[in-house]
Write an enzyme that holds these catalytic residues in place. Structure first.
Site, short mmCIF file in Angstrom:
data_model
loop_
_atom_site.label_atom_id
_atom_site.label_comp_id
_atom_site.label_asym_id
_atom_site.label_seq_id
_atom_site.Cartn_x
_atom_site.Cartn_y
_atom_site.Cartn_z
CB SER B 89 -0.96 -0.07 1.19
OG SER B 89 -2.07 0.76 0.98
CG ASP B 209 -4.52 -1.52 0.14
OD1 ASP B 209 -3.53 -2.17 0.51
OD2 ASP B 209 -4.67 -0.31 0.38
#
Lengths: 314, 324
Positions: B89, B209
């Site tokens: 991320s 993600d």
């Protein structure tokens, strides 16, 4: 204004002065303040605090009391009673919230107590009131340096040097050190060269200069700087043991061992010197003798990096 | 004359008050500093093949993840050997950019100038209407273009430092690790918040993600051959937030899951640096990005001596047995 009014006014003022306390000319508690200051100047901080407390109890006048809070706070600092020092400045600032000297003392206290972020906040508050306050700039430089913000520290040190006619020479070391941390060795060496005074104080500068030469692998110059530093201040064990370790790094084990022996002879419990000696002995294939020193280190040091290093060597 | 004497006396009096007996700095090194400094110089002078492979592992954390930039600044300044970087991320964004050669100065400038609009072209009135009333997710495609403007179109194989990241396949729940091929879609996929951004269609998968399956990519670092791992953890302190809106609840759920995963993942690292001071910073609190970065410098610098010592002790045989 009639004559009668004028007369009444004159009479009133005469009475007012006549009945006024002597504090107009001499503050209440002044004698205790003066006695406290004498103790403070003579570094008798406990007695100084007692006298300052008496002065406050007697109602010391505002001008003197500001200074008293500063001296009292500093006295607590010297005695290591930081909580009381904080409380003293805090009380002073409650009474004189805009007093820059008290604000600086308070911020400096956070700095020396490792409260660098809080110190930065406080120095910035001072700059809001007085944007050219050189002590605040110096405090910011020192605080940012401690937190690892070397570029910012350099900026604030520069402001301090620009603002003060005769800046404290000690801080040029910090300035040079920040450049060193940013790998700007040329600038660092220049600052060092400009500030050498051929006194004992130069030892720090020469040590830093030596470290720079060591980093760029100019070993001869590195050793020269350390030797000069030791000539000026032979009590610097940290510099000499660094020299021993540099000898070790270059394979000059006998030279390293010689320095280690010097310190072991001076102090049988010098664990770092013993560690250096053990490292040399291992390189010289004398593990048995090295182990004897390592055993002593492990006995003397219960934990910590020297202990763990000795454990790895054993 | 009297006046002059008075002035001199007054000056001396106040001067003595304000020359502090305190605040002199002690510069003599402690024994521990002497030894650490020396062994560190010895360690960093070793050729990379003669010492353990060092990985820096950057956790997820949204804006909190900018603390990694602070850490990297400290590590680079201290000549820290970095052989591998992994990130998820925001950790993927920071790690990817640094691995690609972005200077720290450029990273700080990027942070200063960053706008939410860089994440998606859909962040406009129509996009928001579609999101709130039509259930239409934002596209993160433009973020790839934004990254391209900074580092160009690079492959993992072109990077200065080997790098790895991961995303999650929203259809299978699998972790998809990226260590080769194009870098930009991998970074984008790794930070593609589910429920906010459309899944990234890449390699016949729909990716979101990576923080949902691995908040701290220690396993990827090990896959890349790391021997010693430094974990940089920007864990959320979800007890400090008070969700009110749908997205808040979504982000809070991700934060809670992340915090739980970190507990286990960080056990696999040799040294963990946490930035608890920024735990309350929300995933999208863009206005706090520089503050977070500065906390990163401050926290990392306060750990640096112990980090060095840990790596020295781990590499001790290599350090002490270096060839003369």
């Amino acid at each position: 204004m009639t004559k009668k009014t004028l007369l009444l006014l004159t009479l009133f003022l005469t009475f007012a002065f006549a009945s006024a306390d002597a504090s107009i000319f001499k503050s209440k508690g002044y004698e205790d303040f003066a006695a406290g200051k004498t103790f403070y100047d003579n570094k008798e901080y406990k007695q100084a605090i007692l006298k300052f407390e008496d002065a406050f109890a007697k109602g010391l006048s505002s001008h003197k009391s500001k200074k008293t809070y500063i001296m009292m706070g500093r006295s607590y600092e010297v005695l290591g009673e930081m909580d009381r020092a904080f409380a003293t400045y805090s009380k002073g600032l409650q009474l004189y919230p805009k007093d820059l000297e008290l604000m600086i003392e308070n911020a400096d206290l956070y700095y020396i107590s490792s409260g660098y972020s809080k110190a930065i906040d406080l120095y910035n508050q001072i700059l809001k009131k007085d944007k050219e306050n050189y002590l605040a700039h110096l405090g910011l430089g020192k605080s940012y340096e401690k937190l690892g913000f070397f570029s910012k520290a350099i900026g604030y040190y520069s402001l301090y040097f620009d603002e003060v006619k005769n800046p404290n020479q000690n801080y040029f070391y910090n300035y040079a050190y920040c450049y060193y941390k940013l790998d700007n060795f040329t600038e660092s060496q220049e600052i060092i060269a400009e500030n050498l005074t051929n006194t004992k104080n130069d030892a720090d500068y020469l040590f830093l200069s030596g470290k720079i030469y060591w980093k760029v692998k100019q070993y001869d110059k590195a050793f020269q700087q350390l030797d000069k530093a030791l000539e000026l201040d032979s009590s610097r064990r940290d510099i000499e043991l660094t020299k021993a370790l540099w000898h070790y790094s270059l394979g000059k084990y006998s030279d390293a061992e010689k320095i280690a022996n010097k310190y072991i002879n001076q102090n049988k419990e010098d664990t770092l010197a013993m560690l250096v000696k053990s490292m040399c002995l291992i390189k010289k294939q004398n593990k048995t003798k090295a182990d004897r020193y390592l055993a002593i280190i492990l006995e003397k040091e219960n934990s910590g990096f020297i202990y763990q290093t000795a454990l790895k060597l054993k | 004359m009297k006046k002059l004497t008075l002035i001199i006396v007054a000056f001396t009096f106040f001067a003595t008050i304000f020359i502090s007996p305190l605040h002199s700095e002690q510069r003599v090194l402690t024994d521990e500093q002497i030894l650490t400094n020396f062994l560190w110089e010895e360690l960093v002078a070793l050729p990379p093949d003669n010492r353990p492979k060092v990985a820096v592992v950057l956790s997820a954390g949204g804006i909190r993840g900018f603390a990694h930039v602070g850490l990297m600044e400290v590590l680079i300044r201290e000549d820290f050997p970095i052989d591998i970087i992994t990130g998820i991320s925001m950790g993927s964004v920071v790690g990817g950019l640094i691995s690609a050669g972005t200077s720290l100065n450029d990273l700080w400038v990027t942070a200063e100038e960053f706008e939410l609009g860089n994440l998606s072209d859909d962040f406009n009135i129509f996009g928001f209407l579609g999101y709130f009333f039509g259930g239409k997710l934002f596209s993160s495609e433009s973020f790839e273009d934004y990254l391209k403007g900074i580092i160009g179109d690079k492959n993992f194989e072109d990077l200065n430092i080997p790098f790895g990241t991961a995303a999650m396949d929203i259809n299978t729940g699998e972790k998809v690790v990226f260590k080769s091929g194009p870098l930009l879609p991998a970074i984008r996929a790794s930070m593609n918040l589910p429920g906010v951004f459309k899944p990234v269609e890449y390699r016949h998968r729909e990716l979101v993600d990576g923080a949902i399956v691995e908040y701290l990519p220690v396993s990827i670092a090990k896959e890349l051959g790391a021997d010693w791992l430094l974990a940089s953890v920007t864990a959320p302190d979800y007890t400090l937030s008070d969700p009110k809106k749908t997205q808040d609840y979504l982000l809070q759920s991700l934060d809670i899951r992340g915090a739980l995963m970190i507990t286990e993942e960080q056990k696999q690292a040799n040294y963990v640096i946490r930035y608890d001071e920024v735990g309350g910073v929300g995933t999208l609190d863009l206005d706090k990005i520089l503050y977070v970065g500065e906390v990163g410098v401050k926290v990392a610098y306060s750990h640096i001596k112990r980090v060095k010592q840990d790596l020295i002790l781990f590499s001790f045989k290599d350090v002490i047995n270096k060839k003369d």
